[in-house]
Enzyme design. Structure first.
Site, PDB file in Angstrom:
ATOM      1  N   ASP A  97      49.017  42.407  34.812  1.00  0.00           N
ATOM      2  CA  ASP A  97      48.112  41.277  35.000  1.00  0.00           C
ATOM      3  C   ASP A  97      47.227  40.970  33.788  1.00  0.00           C
ATOM      4  OD1 ASP A  97      46.256  43.577  37.085  1.00  0.00           O
ATOM      5  OD2 ASP A  97      46.346  43.404  34.912  1.00  0.00           O
ATOM      6  N   GLU A 119      55.466  45.376  38.193  1.00  0.00           N
ATOM      7  CA  GLU A 119      54.245  45.409  39.002  1.00  0.00           C
ATOM      8  C   GLU A 119      53.865  44.005  39.451  1.00  0.00           C
ATOM      9  OE1 GLU A 119      50.683  48.255  38.275  1.00  0.00           O
ATOM     10  OE2 GLU A 119      49.841  46.252  38.088  1.00  0.00           O
ATOM     11  N   GLU A 133      42.415  39.200  35.933  1.00  0.00           N
ATOM     12  CA  GLU A 133      43.729  39.745  36.272  1.00  0.00           C
ATOM     13  C   GLU A 133      44.372  39.107  37.503  1.00  0.00           C
ATOM     14  OE1 GLU A 133      41.762  42.969  33.828  1.00  0.00           O
ATOM     15  OE2 GLU A 133      41.148  41.610  35.436  1.00  0.00           O
ATOM     16  N   HIS A 205      35.863  50.520  33.668  1.00  0.00           N
ATOM     17  CA  HIS A 205      36.056  49.611  32.542  1.00  0.00           C
ATOM     18  C   HIS A 205      36.132  48.154  32.939  1.00  0.00           C
ATOM     19  CE1 HIS A 205      40.130  49.626  34.050  1.00  0.00           C
ATOM     20  NE2 HIS A 205      40.431  48.633  33.255  1.00  0.00           N
ATOM     21  N   ARG A 207      36.016  44.338  33.687  1.00  0.00           N
ATOM     22  CA  ARG A 207      35.209  43.244  33.138  1.00  0.00           C
ATOM     23  C   ARG A 207      34.161  42.777  34.147  1.00  0.00           C
ATOM     24  NH1 ARG A 207      36.364  39.076  29.258  1.00  0.00           N
ATOM     25  NH2 ARG A 207      38.258  40.187  28.717  1.00  0.00           N
ATOM     26  N   HIS A 238      35.801  54.225  28.028  1.00  0.00           N
ATOM     27  CA  HIS A 238      36.602  53.166  27.413  1.00  0.00           C
ATOM     28  C   HIS A 238      35.950  52.737  26.092  1.00  0.00           C
ATOM     29  CE1 HIS A 238      38.922  49.387  27.224  1.00  0.00           C
ATOM     30  NE2 HIS A 238      39.686  49.878  28.168  1.00  0.00           N
TER      31      HIS A 238
HETATM   32  C1  LIG Z   1      43.244  44.813  38.272  1.00  0.00           C
HETATM   33  C2  LIG Z   1      43.884  46.102  37.835  1.00  0.00           C
HETATM   34  O1  LIG Z   1      43.708  47.128  38.424  1.00  0.00           O
HETATM   35  N1  LIG Z   1      44.674  46.028  36.732  1.00  0.00           N
HETATM   36  C3  LIG Z   1      45.243  47.249  36.222  1.00  0.00           C
HETATM   37  C4  LIG Z   1      44.900  47.370  34.771  1.00  0.00           C
HETATM   38  O2  LIG Z   1      45.102  48.698  34.396  1.00  0.00           O
HETATM   39  P1  LIG Z   1      44.134  49.917  34.735  1.00  0.00           P
HETATM   40  O3  LIG Z   1      43.033  49.469  35.622  1.00  0.00           O
HETATM   41  O4  LIG Z   1      45.001  50.996  35.226  1.00  0.00           O
HETATM   42  O5  LIG Z   1      43.544  50.215  33.266  1.00  0.00           O
HETATM   43  P2  LIG Z   1      42.997  51.608  32.689  1.00  0.00           P
HETATM   44  O6  LIG Z   1      42.186  52.272  33.721  1.00  0.00           O
HETATM   45  O7  LIG Z   1      42.407  51.304  31.363  1.00  0.00           O
HETATM   46  O8  LIG Z   1      44.324  52.456  32.399  1.00  0.00           O
HETATM   47  C5  LIG Z   1      44.684  53.452  33.302  1.00  0.00           C
HETATM   48  C6  LIG Z   1      45.797  54.261  32.699  1.00  0.00           C
HETATM   49  O9  LIG Z   1      45.308  54.849  31.479  1.00  0.00           O
HETATM   50  C7  LIG Z   1      45.384  56.262  31.557  1.00  0.00           C
HETATM   51  N2  LIG Z   1      44.203  56.796  30.871  1.00  0.00           N
HETATM   52  C8  LIG Z   1      42.938  56.493  31.330  1.00  0.00           C
HETATM   53  C9  LIG Z   1      41.839  56.996  30.659  1.00  0.00           C
HETATM   54  C10 LIG Z   1      42.021  57.806  29.499  1.00  0.00           C
HETATM   55  O10 LIG Z   1      41.071  58.285  28.852  1.00  0.00           O
HETATM   56  N3  LIG Z   1      43.306  58.069  29.094  1.00  0.00           N
HETATM   57  C11 LIG Z   1      44.403  57.566  29.757  1.00  0.00           C
HETATM   58  O11 LIG Z   1      45.545  57.827  29.354  1.00  0.00           O
HETATM   59  C12 LIG Z   1      45.442  56.579  33.048  1.00  0.00           C
HETATM   60  O12 LIG Z   1      46.157  57.772  33.286  1.00  0.00           O
HETATM   61  C13 LIG Z   1      46.187  55.379  33.615  1.00  0.00           C
HETATM   62  O13 LIG Z   1      47.579  55.540  33.550  1.00  0.00           O
HETATM   63  O14 LIG Z   1      45.763  46.535  34.009  1.00  0.00           O
HETATM   64  C14 LIG Z   1      47.131  46.923  34.097  1.00  0.00           C
HETATM   65  C15 LIG Z   1      47.960  46.184  33.052  1.00  0.00           C
HETATM   66  O15 LIG Z   1      48.191  44.874  33.438  1.00  0.00           O
HETATM   67  C16 LIG Z   1      47.616  46.662  35.499  1.00  0.00           C
HETATM   68  O16 LIG Z   1      48.924  47.174  35.642  1.00  0.00           O
HETATM   69  C17 LIG Z   1      46.724  47.336  36.509  1.00  0.00           C
HETATM   70  O17 LIG Z   1      47.025  46.735  37.794  1.00  0.00           O
END
Ligand SMILES: CC(=O)N[C@@H]1[C@@H](OP(=O)(O)OP(=O)(O)OC[C@H]2O[C@@H](n3ccc(=O)[nH]c3=O)[C@H](O)[C@@H]2O)O[C@H](CO)[C@@H](O)[C@@H]1O
Length: 380
Positions: A97, A119, A133, A205, A207, A238
């Site tokens: 997204d 996804e 998103e 993190h 927005r 982040h």
């Molecule tokens: C609205 C919403 O929910 N949207 C999501 C958003 O993604 P998110 O919310 O999951 O984003 P983050 O939390 O940044 O990433 C998480 C990943 O990062 C890894 N991680 C985390 C901290 C760290 O220090 N080291 C790491 O390795 C962790 O294991 C995990 O796998 O956008 C994606 C793309 O469109 C979407 O797919 C997804 O729906």
């Protein structure tokens, strides 16, 4: 030579597309698949790429530091349009997204190039949350050719919006594939022996939480740590300054709140697998935690991942500090309540999503006529 472009810009896209990329390379060969890093979140994306041994084929320069969503979208559309004009791919793969995913699907559509949306179908039904998103993924669902829904619920959302059954494939979420990719390296790890300590992984993190909500969450975390001496908070922060500034200002000097730089994927999975509890607004971590049986408090008003809430391994607390603190304290004090949230089933996938996606891609591409010319991507 068929060319499939896998387009990613942020850390979660890298983590969720790496299994698809590796499976596609295995199926079609290295010359047929290229990774495009749009540069939306270069530092975090590069850190994630390393965990999967994926080197970015081509790096675009889309991110204007501090730029608006409009500037980012303009840059992405312009760069991808040039790339697709110069050497049109047979298909593109986008994930989730983000603005990168939306721009990739939009420009592919303009060039009449099929796009595969990984996804697909997650909905919060509120375009303000998550922002942008929810709007991005709804728009992608109007543009994509193949919609890889992680769960039956996501597939139902797509049908309700008029996506045809033939275009929908229920695959599971590729983040579970990613967990399986690294978990052999975690096997020798066991939960911390000090049963007195309660390690809590925190990530924030989003927005829509920037500003007051982020400040309130930080105060809630400090209140929680002060109220229970056994709590140890591990918080990989982040890189976004709108997150780092309040977090370090409000939590930077607490003896049992450990503010970390963003962790590489394997390190994060180690911390997650050894945590007692997770407090997060992250989508991916909501999906990974059930693989380790770790309960999650979702620091958001809404979640597009109701499956974990319905199975009882996650609870949406919202961002009211008192509610967040009391929900965490209850799971620390009431062992029966805690044990009721520990499940050994991951409702988001079985680790074979990438294989299903690439199989469907191969079937689709084998049915495509040879491209004689690119019609109508030139403005009328
Ligand atoms: C609205 C919403 O929910 N949207 C999501 C958003 O993604 P998110 O919310 O999951 O984003 P983050 O939390 O940044 O990433 C998480 C990943 O990062 C890894 N991680 C985390 C901290 C760290 O220090 N080291 C790491 O390795 C962790 O294991 C995990 O796998 O956008 C994606 C793309 O469109 C979407 O797919 C997804 O729906």
């Amino acid at each position: 030579m068929k060319k499939i472009l896998v387009i990613a810009g942020t850390r979660p896209e890298v983590i969720k597309l790496a299994p698809v990329y590796l499976e596609a390379v295995d199926r079609f060969g290295t010359d047929a698949v290229e990774w495009i890093n749009t540069g939306q979140h270069t530092a975090l994306a590069d850190l994630a790429l390393q965990a999967f041994g994926v080197s970015p084929g081509r790096v675009l320069e889309s991110m204007a530091p501090g730029g608006s969503l409009g500037v980012l979208t303009r840059n992405l559309v312009s760069e991808l349009d040039g790339l697709f004009t110069q050497s049109p791919p047979e298909a593109v793969v986008v994930q989730g997204d983000t603005t990168t995913a939306f721009a990739g699907a939009l420009v592919a559509f303009y060039h009449r190039i099929p796009s595969i949306h990984v996804e697909a179908g997650l909905r919060s039904f509120d375009c303000a949350n998550p922002f942008p998103e929810e709007a991005n993924r709804r728009m992608i669902s109007s543009l994509a050719t193949i919609h890889c829904a992680p769960t039956p619920r996501a597939a139902e959302n797509l049908r309700r919006e008029g996506v045809s059954e033939a275009q929908i494939l229920i695959t599971g979420n590729t983040v579970v594939d990613a967990v399986h990719h690294v978990r052999d390296k975690l096997l020798h790890l066991c939960r911390p022996v000090d049963e007195h300590k309660r390690r809590i992984l925190v990530t924030m993190h989003r927005r829509e939480a920037w500003g007051d909500e982020m400040e309130k969450m930080c105060i809630a975390l400090r209140t929680l740590a002060d109220s229970r001496s056994q709590v140890e908070i591990h918080f990989p922060v982040h890189l976004n300054p709108r997150v780092r500034e309040p977090v370090h200002r409000l939590l930077g000097h607490h003896p049992r709140i450990h503010l970390l730089d963003p962790l590489d994927y394997l390190s994060l999975q180690k911390v997650l697998s050894q945590s007692y509890l997770v407090l997060t607004d992250s989508g991916g971590i909501q999906e990974e935690a059930p693989s380790y049986g770790v309960p999650v408090l979702v620091l958001r008003r809404l979640t597009e991942r109701p499956e974990a809430v319905e199975q009882g391994s996650a609870q949406v607390t919202g961002t009211d500090p008192d509610i967040v603190v009391s929900a965490a304290q209850r799971l620390i004090d009431d062992h029966a309540a805690y044990r009721s949230m520990v499940k050994n089933v991951n409702p988001f996938g079985d680790g074979y999503a990438a294989a299903r996606i690439v199989q469907r891609m191969a079937e689709f591409l084998s049915q495509q006529p040879a491209k004689t010319e690119r019609a109508s991507h030139v403005a009328a």
